[in-house]
Design an enzyme around this catalytic site. Structure first.
Site, PDB file in Angstrom:
ATOM      1  N   HIS A  81       0.850  -1.193   0.000  1.00 38.27           N
ATOM      2  CA  HIS A  81       0.000   0.000   0.000  1.00 38.27           C
ATOM      3  C   HIS A  81       0.882   1.238   0.000  1.00 38.27           C
ATOM      4  CE1 HIS A  81      -3.524   2.365   2.097  1.00 38.27           C
ATOM      5  NE2 HIS A  81      -2.951   3.050   1.122  1.00 38.27           N
ATOM      6  N   GLU A 123       0.246   7.692  -3.565  1.00 40.10           N
ATOM      7  CA  GLU A 123       1.253   7.470  -2.528  1.00 40.10           C
ATOM      8  C   GLU A 123       2.416   8.457  -2.657  1.00 40.10           C
ATOM      9  OE1 GLU A 123       1.187   5.338   0.230  1.00 40.10           O
ATOM     10  OE2 GLU A 123      -0.903   5.401  -0.405  1.00 40.10           O
ATOM     11  N   HIS A 127       2.696  10.659   0.608  1.00 42.22           N
ATOM     12  CA  HIS A 127       3.775  10.220   1.499  1.00 42.22           C
ATOM     13  C   HIS A 127       5.170  10.400   0.907  1.00 42.22           C
ATOM     14  CE1 HIS A 127       0.726   8.485   4.113  1.00 42.22           C
ATOM     15  NE2 HIS A 127       0.182   7.906   3.059  1.00 42.22           N
TER      16      HIS A 127
END
Length: 230
Positions: A81, A123, A127
């Site tokens: 993930h 992502e 992040h």
């Protein structure tokens, strides 16, 4: 009109320079885990450790069948993930400012362990931009992080897992990865189904005790539903 030799040499030099610049831009720069460049980038970003979030793909696909890239194919069990920078005090930085985005070649490589372009792009924005690394280096590090975790035999894509609760899942990962301890990972559930395994690692990708907020997020002694890989 005749072109002078000086002009031709200048033009040739400009072409060579343009090709070199493009090659450097397209090149994937590998930063070894624990290298000074990597550690300097992390120190600048100001977080404390990483969380490796492993998603049980069949659970995600039950609720998101429209995600054709990940769910229209068969065979995915645990996928990555994300690799999330974290603070000791809990949570981590998100959605940091960046003008960079993953190159197409980086996305293609990343699909091998994160099989959704939309997930990869999300992502990076959420992040990766907070990691202190560029997109190529961030996803190269994510690849190594995913490869560093051994998936238990009972939770491989071709396995038929028997009855398991969250504590059973955690123990299976500990047995498959001898450097893991109970306070280094947590299990996440969704509507009674196995959703994610979240593992804490230091900036050299070695397992470590989790910071605040990373914990068991489902009942430990209640059997989980683990959707089968299809």
């Amino acid at each position: 009109m005749r072109v002078s030799k000086v002009a031709l040499r200048a033009l040739a030099g400009m072409i060579v320079m343009a090709v070199l610049i493009w090659s450097i831009r397209e090149e994937r720069t590998e930063i070894p885990v624990g290298s000074s460049n990597n550690q300097e980038a992390i120190a600048t970003a100001g977080f404390d450790y990483y969380l490796i979030a492993l998603s049980w793909s069949p659970t995600f696909c039950e609720s998101n069948p429209q995600e054709r890239e990940q769910c229209g194919k068969r065979g995915y069990g645990f996928i990555l993930h994300g690799l999330w920078p974290q603070f000791e005090r809990g949570r981590g930085p998100r959605d940091c400012s960046s003008q960079q985005s993953p190159l197409p070649a980086t996305i293609e490589r990343t699909l091998g362990f994160m099989p959704s372009r939309s997930l990869i792009e999300h992502e990076w924005r959420a992040h990766g931009t907070c990691s202190g690394l560029g997109p190529e280096d961030y996803f190269a590090l994510s690849d190594r992080a995913f490869a560093s975790i051994r998936i238990p035999a009972s939770l491989q894509p071709d396995a038929l897992p028997g009855p398991m609760n969250a504590e059973d899942v955690r123990q299976a990962f500990i047995e498959a990865n001898p450097t893991l301890e109970a306070d280094m990972l947590g299990i996440s559930c969704k509507s009674g189904k196995l959703s994610e395994v979240r593992i804490c690692v230091d900036t050299a990708l070695q397992p470590r005790k989790c910071g605040k907020g990373v914990e068991m997020q489902c009942p430990r002694d209640v059997p989980l539903r683990i959707p089968l890989v299809r």
